[in-house]
Motif scaffolding. Structure first.
Motif, PDB file in Angstrom:
ATOM      1  N   ILE A  14       0.830  -1.206   0.000  1.00 50.82           N
ATOM      2  CA  ILE A  14       0.000   0.000   0.000  1.00 50.82           C
ATOM      3  C   ILE A  14       0.870   1.265   0.000  1.00 50.82           C
ATOM      4  O   ILE A  14       0.522   2.268  -0.646  1.00 50.82           O
ATOM      5  N   ALA A  15       2.017   1.225   0.687  1.00 50.42           N
ATOM      6  CA  ALA A  15       2.879   2.414   0.715  1.00 50.42           C
ATOM      7  C   ALA A  15       3.474   2.658  -0.672  1.00 50.42           C
ATOM      8  O   ALA A  15       3.487   3.803  -1.165  1.00 50.42           O
ATOM      9  N   GLY A  16       3.950   1.602  -1.320  1.00 46.31           N
ATOM     10  CA  GLY A  16       4.558   1.762  -2.648  1.00 46.31           C
ATOM     11  C   GLY A  16       3.540   2.185  -3.695  1.00 46.31           C
ATOM     12  O   GLY A  16       3.795   3.072  -4.525  1.00 46.31           O
ATOM     13  N   ALA A  17       2.365   1.545  -3.659  1.00 43.50           N
ATOM     14  CA  ALA A  17       1.320   1.909  -4.624  1.00 43.50           C
ATOM     15  C   ALA A  17       0.917   3.372  -4.431  1.00 43.50           C
ATOM     16  O   ALA A  17       0.729   4.119  -5.399  1.00 43.50           O
ATOM     17  N   SER A  18       0.820   3.796  -3.150  1.00 44.84           N
ATOM     18  CA  SER A  18       0.449   5.193  -2.872  1.00 44.84           C
ATOM     19  C   SER A  18       1.560   6.134  -3.325  1.00 44.84           C
ATOM     20  O   SER A  18       1.286   7.184  -3.922  1.00 44.84           O
ATOM     21  N   LEU A 102      -6.758  -4.156  -2.558  1.00 47.62           N
ATOM     22  CA  LEU A 102      -6.565  -2.727  -2.270  1.00 47.62           C
ATOM     23  C   LEU A 102      -5.290  -2.205  -2.951  1.00 47.62           C
ATOM     24  O   LEU A 102      -5.316  -1.180  -3.647  1.00 47.62           O
ATOM     25  N   ASP A 103      -4.192  -2.926  -2.727  1.00 49.79           N
ATOM     26  CA  ASP A 103      -2.905  -2.423  -3.213  1.00 49.79           C
ATOM     27  C   ASP A 103      -2.877  -2.338  -4.740  1.00 49.79           C
ATOM     28  O   ASP A 103      -2.381  -1.361  -5.311  1.00 49.79           O
ATOM     29  N   THR A 104      -3.443  -3.346  -5.415  1.00 49.77           N
ATOM     30  CA  THR A 104      -3.432  -3.293  -6.884  1.00 49.77           C
ATOM     31  C   THR A 104      -4.423  -2.239  -7.396  1.00 49.77           C
ATOM     32  O   THR A 104      -4.186  -1.648  -8.446  1.00 49.77           O
ATOM     33  N   HIS A 105      -5.471  -2.000  -6.623  1.00 51.80           N
ATOM     34  CA  HIS A 105      -6.428  -0.948  -7.019  1.00 51.80           C
ATOM     35  C   HIS A 105      -5.709   0.412  -7.063  1.00 51.80           C
ATOM     36  O   HIS A 105      -5.821   1.154  -8.049  1.00 51.80           O
TER      37      HIS A 105
END
Ligand SMILES: Cc1cc2nc3c(=O)[nH]c(=O)nc-3n(C[C@H](O)[C@H](O)[C@H](O)COP(=O)(O)OP(=O)(O)OC[C@H]3O[C@@H](n4cnc5c(N)ncnc54)[C@H](O)[C@@H]3O)c2cc1C
Length: 386
Positions: A14-18, A102-105
């Motif tokens: 989630i941190a990297g995707a964000s 969530l992360d891929t979204h």
């Protein structure tokens, strides 16, 4: 190796995707390197305050498994209380997600170049750029680098961005448990917590769309913290079979005080930066926040200012949170009676998790909570056993 990216992000949690999303929004050309194939499973309760969703200009409706408006607390399976949670902008204040989705979204919304199945082995700075070497022999270069590769960050070790003293490293376990329609109905919109069964932590049952995420974690997993046993005992206590069970385990790098988070061209975010809440073990919110701060720091070329910003925005509160955790977990039974069951503290906790207060505000208001001890908690009228 020829392409020079504006920023390379290592790790697509989630941190990297964000980070990828916020950097792309600044107009950067971004590459994300992720060691697993995507989407990937991540052991995580997936409980998120609404405030996290507000940081993004797109909908999360497709990945929300449940909305949570109620909690049921226990102490060692006893003294149950139920509480309705105050609404957040007219909606239930927490949502439940599965992290792979969530992360891929978020990553999809970032719309950047992603190389999945690519393990970063080494990172080094070379003049005006950072060079990344991968296990399969690949080499990539970027003007900046974001280390979002989680609790055992290769980026942190490679670049020597390490805390001066040993941080608190907790651990949490989770199992995804099948449940029939009757049980799912019982847990609809409700999160269950059981305190006092593990040192410095708790057991939880979080409902997803068609199953339950059941876990146990300790923020300071010291010697003698038998988490898998605690997970099985917890399952049995609430009426579930403890076998067969596929248990996933993951470190929990609880916030341990200010530390270096940057070099001249690289920054750490999320678990790699050790920003997990020391009371409840929540890390998604801080992963997103630090990523937003990292993108801002890179945009203005002020990486040195990043450590200070993280301390201001996240660290100061979490430092106070450490004090709350020290008291809370030292006397768990008393804390349960006076704190968890406290009708004035609970709404403030919801506000805190939704970015409307921080742990320092909680400390200022501590005298008010003494009054809350006098109000009787609402007892659970039905014990949520299977
Ligand atoms: C059991 C459990 C339950 C939890 N429940 C909650 C909860 O309900 N709510 C909450 O807010 N927080 C929760 N947390 C904490 C939360 O999961 C973490 O804080 C959060 O995942 C941090 O996100 P991240 O992106 O920093 O790290 P991660 O999600 O760990 O992502 C790191 C990514 O980097 C990749 N990576 C690692 N090394 C490399 C490499 N060398 N090269 C390339 N890629 C690499 C990994 O594969 C991974 O995809 C929980 C934690 C655990 C363990």
């Amino acid at each position: 190796m020829n392409t020079l990216y504006d920023a390379i992000v290592v790790g697509a949690g989630i941190a990297g995707a964000s980070a990828a999303f916020f950097l792309k929004r600044q107009g950067f050309r971004v590459l994300v390197l992720e060691r697993k194939e995507l989407p990937r499973y991540k052991a995580c309760g997936g409980a998120i305050p609404r405030a996290v969703l507000r940081r993004f200009p797109f909908s999360f409706q497709d990945v929300i498994e449940q909305e949570i408006g109620e909690v049921v607390y226990h102490f060692r399976g006893r003294m149950p209380i139920r509480a309705s949670l105050p609404l957040e902008e007219g909606k239930k204040p927490f949502v439940m997600v599965m992290r792979d989705r969530l992360d891929t979204h978020v990553l999809r919304q970032a719309d950047v170049t992603v190389e999945a199945g690519t393990t970063v082995d080494h990172v080094e700075e070379a003049g005006d750029r950072v060079v990344v070497s991968t296990r399969d022999g690949g080499r990539y270069q970027g003007r900046y680098l974001v280390g979002s590769d989680g609790a055992t960050s290769v980026v942190a070790r490679s670049l020597g961005i390490l805390p001066s003293k040993k941080p608190d490293m907790g651990v949490a376990l989770e199992a995804e448990v099948e449940a029939n329609a009757k049980v799912m109905k019982r847990y609809q919109g409700m999160a269950l917590f059981d305190f006092g069964t593990v040192q410095d932590g708790y057991f939880w049952i979080f409902p997803k769309a068609r199953h339950l995420s059941v876990g146990v974690g300790s923020l300071r997993a010291g010697k003698g913290v038998a988490l898998s046993e605690a997970l099985r005992n917890g399952l049995e206590r609430f009426g579930f079979a403890a076998e067969p069970l596929q248990i996933h385990s993951h470190p929990l790098p609880s916030y341990s005080g200010p530390r270096a988070l940057h070099t001249s061209r690289a920054l750490l975010v999320g678990d790699a930066a050790g920003v997990v809440g020391p009371v409840l073990g929540e890390g998604i919110r801080y992963g997103v926040k630090t990523s937003e701060l990292a993108a801002e720091a890179i945009a203005v070329g002020d990486l040195a200012g990043y450590d200070r910003r993280v301390h201001e925005v996240v660290g100061r509160s979490l430092q106070e949170g450490r004090r709350w955790a020290a008291v809370f977990y030292r006397w768990p039974r008393l804390s349960y009676r006076l704190g968890v069951r406290n009708q004035l503290l609970l709404p403030d906790m919801v506000r805190l998790l939704n970015d409307r207060m921080d742990y320092r505000d909680l400390s200022y208001r501590a005298p008010k909570y003494a009054l809350g001890c006098l109000l009787p908690p609402r007892a659970v009228d039905r014990f949520p056993k299977v």
